[in-house]
Design a protein around this motif. Structure first.
Motif, short mmCIF file in Angstrom:
data_model
loop_
_atom_site.label_atom_id
_atom_site.label_comp_id
_atom_site.label_asym_id
_atom_site.label_seq_id
_atom_site.Cartn_x
_atom_site.Cartn_y
_atom_site.Cartn_z
N LEU A 182 0.83 -1.20 0.00
CA LEU A 182 0.00 0.00 0.00
C LEU A 182 0.87 1.25 0.00
N GLU A 183 1.95 1.24 0.81
CA GLU A 183 2.83 2.41 0.86
C GLU A 183 3.45 2.69 -0.50
N GLU A 184 3.82 1.62 -1.20
CA GLU A 184 4.40 1.81 -2.54
C GLU A 184 3.35 2.34 -3.50
N GLY A 185 2.13 1.83 -3.39
CA GLY A 185 1.03 2.34 -4.22
C GLY A 185 0.75 3.80 -3.93
N ARG A 186 0.84 4.15 -2.64
CA ARG A 186 0.60 5.53 -2.22
C ARG A 186 1.67 6.46 -2.82
N ALA A 187 2.92 6.01 -2.75
CA ALA A 187 4.02 6.83 -3.30
C ALA A 187 3.82 7.04 -4.79
N LEU A 188 3.37 5.99 -5.48
CA LEU A 188 3.14 6.09 -6.92
C LEU A 188 1.99 7.05 -7.21
N ALA A 189 0.92 6.95 -6.43
CA ALA A 189 -0.23 7.85 -6.62
C ALA A 189 0.19 9.31 -6.44
N VAL A 190 1.00 9.56 -5.41
CA VAL A 190 1.44 10.94 -5.14
C VAL A 190 2.31 11.46 -6.29
N ILE A 248 -10.67 17.77 0.51
CA ILE A 248 -9.24 17.95 0.79
C ILE A 248 -8.80 17.05 1.96
N VAL A 249 -9.57 17.06 3.05
CA VAL A 249 -9.18 16.27 4.23
C VAL A 249 -9.12 14.76 3.93
N PRO A 250 -10.20 14.16 3.36
CA PRO A 250 -10.10 12.70 3.14
C PRO A 250 -8.99 12.31 2.16
N ILE A 251 -8.77 13.13 1.14
CA ILE A 251 -7.69 12.80 0.20
C ILE A 251 -6.33 12.94 0.89
N SER A 252 -6.20 14.00 1.69
CA SER A 252 -4.96 14.22 2.44
C SER A 252 -4.67 13.04 3.37
N LYS A 253 -5.71 12.54 4.04
CA LYS A 253 -5.52 11.39 4.94
C LYS A 253 -5.15 10.13 4.17
N LEU A 288 -3.80 9.75 1.29
CA LEU A 288 -2.49 9.79 0.63
C LEU A 288 -1.37 10.19 1.58
N LYS A 289 -1.75 10.46 2.85
CA LYS A 289 -0.75 10.94 3.83
C LYS A 289 0.04 12.12 3.28
N LEU A 290 -0.68 13.03 2.64
CA LEU A 290 -0.08 14.24 2.08
C LEU A 290 -0.55 15.43 2.90
N PRO A 291 0.33 16.46 3.11
CA PRO A 291 -0.15 17.66 3.80
C PRO A 291 -1.34 18.27 3.03
N ASP A 346 -2.05 21.25 2.31
CA ASP A 346 -1.65 22.28 1.35
C ASP A 346 -1.22 21.66 0.02
N ASP A 347 -0.61 20.49 0.09
CA ASP A 347 -0.21 19.81 -1.15
C ASP A 347 -1.44 19.39 -1.96
N VAL A 348 -2.48 18.93 -1.25
CA VAL A 348 -3.70 18.52 -1.95
C VAL A 348 -4.38 19.73 -2.58
N VAL A 349 -4.39 20.84 -1.83
CA VAL A 349 -4.96 22.08 -2.38
C VAL A 349 -4.18 22.47 -3.64
N ASP A 350 -2.85 22.40 -3.56
CA ASP A 350 -2.00 22.73 -4.73
C ASP A 350 -2.40 21.91 -5.96
N ILE A 351 -2.66 20.61 -5.71
CA ILE A 351 -3.01 19.72 -6.83
C ILE A 351 -4.35 20.14 -7.44
N PHE A 352 -5.34 20.44 -6.61
CA PHE A 352 -6.63 20.91 -7.12
C PHE A 352 -6.46 22.21 -7.92
N VAL A 353 -5.67 23.12 -7.37
CA VAL A 353 -5.46 24.42 -8.02
C VAL A 353 -4.79 24.24 -9.38
N LYS A 354 -3.86 23.28 -9.43
CA LYS A 354 -3.12 23.04 -10.68
C LYS A 354 -4.05 22.47 -11.75
#
Lengths: 136, 136
Positions: free
Chosen positions: A121-129, B32-37, B39-42, B44-52
């Motif tokens: 899952l972590e590898e899949g997550r890194a790829l998704a990001v 933003i919150v569920p996607i951030s959780k 993908l374990k992404l901050p 702000d990074d998720v907001v950046d992706i939407f904005v892009k």
């Protein structure tokens, strides 16, 4: 008398069905256990339900279904755990094709390459990001 | 000179898009919150992706998509949490129609009737067990 024969036949058919399931570690581990956990039902109750609904022939053939269910239902868990449902299906932040590739990779790493699910899952997550950030 | 105008235009468009997202609590909480959780992404990074990826007009219209995603992705979580994927889709122990009813009930109880998810899930689980045991 006929009733007795009928009853004996039913009993032995039931017993045969129980034996098919309980003697098959694969069906027990990959079908009975996950259903028992999801429904919080004792394993014996789940076996009862299979015995009630399936005939012996179908039970003998169930190996293939179990394999399909294992791959298919794990794929759906990946959709939730990685948020692919959100980022691909509803918001279109990555393509469905990319989501399919990520899902397939995690499922195959886990089931075929026997990696622990969380590692896959972590590898899949890194790829998704990477894909989301346009780095892949 | 033209480059400056272009840059200023882009900057203000970007700023406008950030403001649309960050000023909309619904989009923040439900997308933003569920996607951030997941993908374990901050955030702000998720907001950046939407904005892009989105233009301002699409962001203004995203409320409807967020609502659909919320219902749709919760339904898929129910499939996993109650094992509907196994018992309906792969093993046919209950009908797809019954699985749809259970999934819909849990999703609506949670989102529309504002019950805690775990409580809705327990009721869905009880219903699934009843149907499996032929009591419903």
């Amino acid at each position: 008398m006929l009733e007795d024969i009928d009853k004996n036949y039913k009993d032995s058919s039931l017993k045969q069905k129980y034996n098919i399931i309980k003697g098959n570690r694969y069906i027990m581990e990959e079908a009975i256990v996950p259903i028992s956990k999801a429904l919080k039902l004792p394993m014996d109750d789940v076996v009862d339900i299979f015995v009630k609904i399936y005939d012996s022939a179908s039970l003998y053939e169930s190996h293939a279904y179990v394999e399909q269910a294992k791959m298919g239902c794990l794929g759906r868990r990946v959709d939730i755990d990685l948020g692919l449902c959100w980022i691909a299906d509803f918001f279109g932040l990555i393509s469905k094709n990319d989501a399919d590739l990520i899902r397939k990779k995690v499922v195959e790493d886990t089931i075929i390459r026997k990696k622990p699910y969380n590692e896959s899952l972590e590898e899949g997550r890194a790829l998704a990001v990477k894909i989301l950030k346009g780095e892949e």
